[in-house]
Motif scaffolding. Structure first.
Motif, PDB file in Angstrom:
ATOM      1  N   SER A   3      -1.736  36.784  37.571  1.00 27.65           N
ATOM      2  CA  SER A   3      -3.084  37.319  37.676  1.00 27.65           C
ATOM      3  C   SER A   3      -3.576  37.115  39.089  1.00 27.65           C
ATOM      4  O   SER A   3      -3.343  36.100  39.723  1.00 27.65           O
ATOM      5  N   ASN A  18      -3.960  44.645  42.087  1.00 30.43           N
ATOM      6  CA  ASN A  18      -3.976  44.639  40.630  1.00 30.43           C
ATOM      7  C   ASN A  18      -4.549  45.960  40.126  1.00 30.43           C
ATOM      8  O   ASN A  18      -5.026  46.795  40.903  1.00 30.43           O
ATOM      9  N   TRP A  53     -10.445  56.019  30.470  1.00 37.37           N
ATOM     10  CA  TRP A  53     -11.026  54.886  31.209  1.00 37.37           C
ATOM     11  C   TRP A  53     -11.920  55.382  32.338  1.00 37.37           C
ATOM     12  O   TRP A  53     -13.022  54.864  32.550  1.00 37.37           O
ATOM     13  N   PRO A 107     -12.509  44.720  33.748  1.00 36.92           N
ATOM     14  CA  PRO A 107     -12.385  46.124  33.380  1.00 36.92           C
ATOM     15  C   PRO A 107     -13.674  46.762  32.909  1.00 36.92           C
ATOM     16  O   PRO A 107     -13.920  47.930  33.175  1.00 36.92           O
ATOM     17  N   ARG A 112     -14.945  37.453  36.212  1.00 40.01           N
ATOM     18  CA  ARG A 112     -13.616  36.886  36.047  1.00 40.01           C
ATOM     19  C   ARG A 112     -13.506  35.587  36.825  1.00 40.01           C
ATOM     20  O   ARG A 112     -14.058  35.453  37.905  1.00 40.01           O
ATOM     21  N   ASN A 118     -11.733  36.684  31.301  1.00 43.49           N
ATOM     22  CA  ASN A 118     -13.146  36.994  31.162  1.00 43.49           C
ATOM     23  C   ASN A 118     -13.946  35.701  31.031  1.00 43.49           C
ATOM     24  O   ASN A 118     -13.593  34.822  30.273  1.00 43.49           O
ATOM     25  N   ASP A 264     -11.873  48.132  27.356  1.00 40.13           N
ATOM     26  CA  ASP A 264     -11.073  46.935  27.619  1.00 40.13           C
ATOM     27  C   ASP A 264      -9.695  47.036  26.975  1.00 40.13           C
ATOM     28  O   ASP A 264      -8.694  46.604  27.558  1.00 40.13           O
ATOM     29  N   TYR A 265      -9.629  47.596  25.781  1.00 43.53           N
ATOM     30  CA  TYR A 265      -8.352  47.746  25.087  1.00 43.53           C
ATOM     31  C   TYR A 265      -7.423  48.671  25.886  1.00 43.53           C
ATOM     32  O   TYR A 265      -6.234  48.363  26.077  1.00 43.53           O
ATOM     33  N   GLN A 268      -6.217  46.917  29.145  1.00 39.25           N
ATOM     34  CA  GLN A 268      -5.166  45.940  28.906  1.00 39.25           C
ATOM     35  C   GLN A 268      -3.842  46.621  28.563  1.00 39.25           C
ATOM     36  O   GLN A 268      -2.770  46.142  28.951  1.00 39.25           O
ATOM     37  N   GLU A 271      -2.463  47.894  31.834  1.00 39.60           N
ATOM     38  CA  GLU A 271      -2.047  46.761  32.653  1.00 39.60           C
ATOM     39  C   GLU A 271      -0.736  46.170  32.147  1.00 39.60           C
ATOM     40  O   GLU A 271       0.096  45.714  32.937  1.00 39.60           O
ATOM     41  N   ARG A 272      -0.528  46.197  30.839  1.00 42.25           N
ATOM     42  CA  ARG A 272       0.666  45.606  30.248  1.00 42.25           C
ATOM     43  C   ARG A 272       1.857  46.566  30.262  1.00 42.25           C
ATOM     44  O   ARG A 272       2.984  46.161  30.571  1.00 42.25           O
TER      45      ARG A 272
END
Length: 403
Positions: A3, A18, A53, A107, A112, A118, A264-265, A268, A271-272
């Motif tokens: 991170s 990022n 997004w 996000p 942060r 968060n 947010d979902y 993530q 990001e993943r």
């Protein structure tokens, strides 16, 4: 992937960016938002998630723009209060138009800590959403009543200046004018196709954003991405979909917090699943998949040609001077195969260019990425030279014998 906290605007980034920095348009080519959009479209085949997004983020900007202009309209309509030193009429809205510090954001506007987790929801966004829902504590004050009176009445309509494409900017711009796509259906047109006169007191003095536009923006996101069978439906947990649908269709909400969980979902998930591959493709390589495939084919053909030519010249008893011609097919073959293996064109990288799309190159502007690509290009060239020299020496200096 570790991170990393966002780099403040104007700072030098000595690391890979990022995802939040990319989506905030604070990175440069080849790891900018334009490159990520193309990667999501052509490689991941899931550009709808990125568009969702971006549209939700733009919905937030639209709400902020509306509240800011509404505050301005209060100041224009009550100049005596400002002259007399009383700012109570604007303080109600001041709390909702405070600028966010993008370097501390997650996000969906969350603070942060140094580990990227968060910490707490930014109160400015909560107050903005509360204001749009009409749930502020000062809703019964005389000043807020005056604001509410300006928010009632006429038919919504607005005239919206065009907004440039999000793919043309590489710097962080937390506050931007809304996308024209969010305003469709709310600019009345006459028979000649020109915008009809504006008569809505619900919009700002410049008639930039009306409250009806915010509602239309929320509904557009719902009907485009979330409802079953939508044009660009994205897959989200059923609980999130039910909450958003109920909030918009039953409760009549259009504030930004409605989409926070879904936003947010999606963040993530990108990001993943998508972002690590994007960094490998753009920060460690500079060619796109079609170009890689072409180089693989050319490399295999050139290497086959080199081997065939070398064996023919050896068994024909040709001199070593004649056999030196095998240098060319071996060099091209090894170069193209190494480019495919490293996802990198060394010469192109040393020249400072990277492919956006097939046969379309742009200059590398992100300093840290250019350093990485330069190091990998030099390493790749070293391997190319070593393998090429070994093959050439083997087939040139071996004794020939005519069969």
């Amino acid at each position: 992937m570790e991170s990393r906290t966002p780099t403040p605007d104007g700072g030098t980034r000595e690391r890979l960016p990022n995802l939040f920095e990319v989506l905030s348009r604070r990175t440069l080519a080849p790891v900018d938002l334009f490159s990520f959009y193309i990667y999501m479209r052509d490689v991941q085949r899931s550009v709808d998630y990125l568009d969702f997004w971006l549209d939700v983020s733009q919905h937030m900007s639209l709400c902020r723009h509306y509240v800011r202009e509404l505050r301005r309209s209060v100041l224009i309509s009550t100049p005596d209060l400002e002259k007399g030193g009383s700012k109570r009429s604007s303080q109600i809205l001041d709390n909702y138009t405070a600028e966010r510090h993008s370097s501390d954001q997650g996000p969906s506007g969350t603070a942060r800590d140094l580990n990227g987790m968060n910490k707490e929801r930014m109160s400015n966004d909560q107050r903005l959403s509360a204001f749009l829902r009409g749930d502020v504590d000062s809703k019964h004050s005389p000043q807020h009543s005056m604001v509410s009176q300006k928010s009632e009445g006429n038919t919504p309509g607005s005239e919206h200046p065009p907004r440039p494409s999000f793919m043309t900017s590489n710097t962080g711009t937390p506050e931007q004018p809304p996308r024209p796509s969010f305003m469709t259906g709310h600019t009345g047109t006459q028979g000649t196709g020109t915008p009809s006169p504006l008569n809505n007191s619900n919009s700002s003095p410049q008639h930039t954003v009306a409250r009806a536009d915010i509602r239309a923006s929320a509904e557009k996101i719902l009907y485009t991405y979330l409802l079953p069978g939508a044009e660009r439906e994205i897959i989200l947990p059923q609980g999130i979909l039910s909450d958003i649908t109920s909030a918009i269709e039953r409760e009549g909400r259009d504030d930004p917090e409605v989409f926070d969980t879904a936003k947010d979902y999606v963040f993530q998930a990108m990001e993943r699943d998508a972002f690590p591959g994007f960094l490998r493709a753009k920060a460690l390589g500079n060619i796109v998949p079609p170009s890689m495939l072409l180089r693989l084919i050319l490399g295999l053909v050139s290497l086959f040609t080199g081997f065939w030519t070398a064996f023919v010249l050896i068994f024909l008893g040709k001199s070593r001077g004649t056999r030196c011609w095998v240098i060319w097919p071996f060099t091209f073959g090894v170069y193209f195969l190494a480019s495919h293996q490293y996802l990198l064109d060394p010469v192109l990288a040393l020249a400072g260019y990277s492919e956006y799309t097939f046969m379309s190159v742009h200059r590398i502007k992100e300093g840290f990425v250019r350093k990485l690509l330069t190091k990998r290009a030099l390493m790749c060239l070293c391997w190319i030279v070593i393998i090429d020299v070994a093959l050439c020496c083997l087939f040139i200096f071996v004794p020939g014998k005519r069969l």
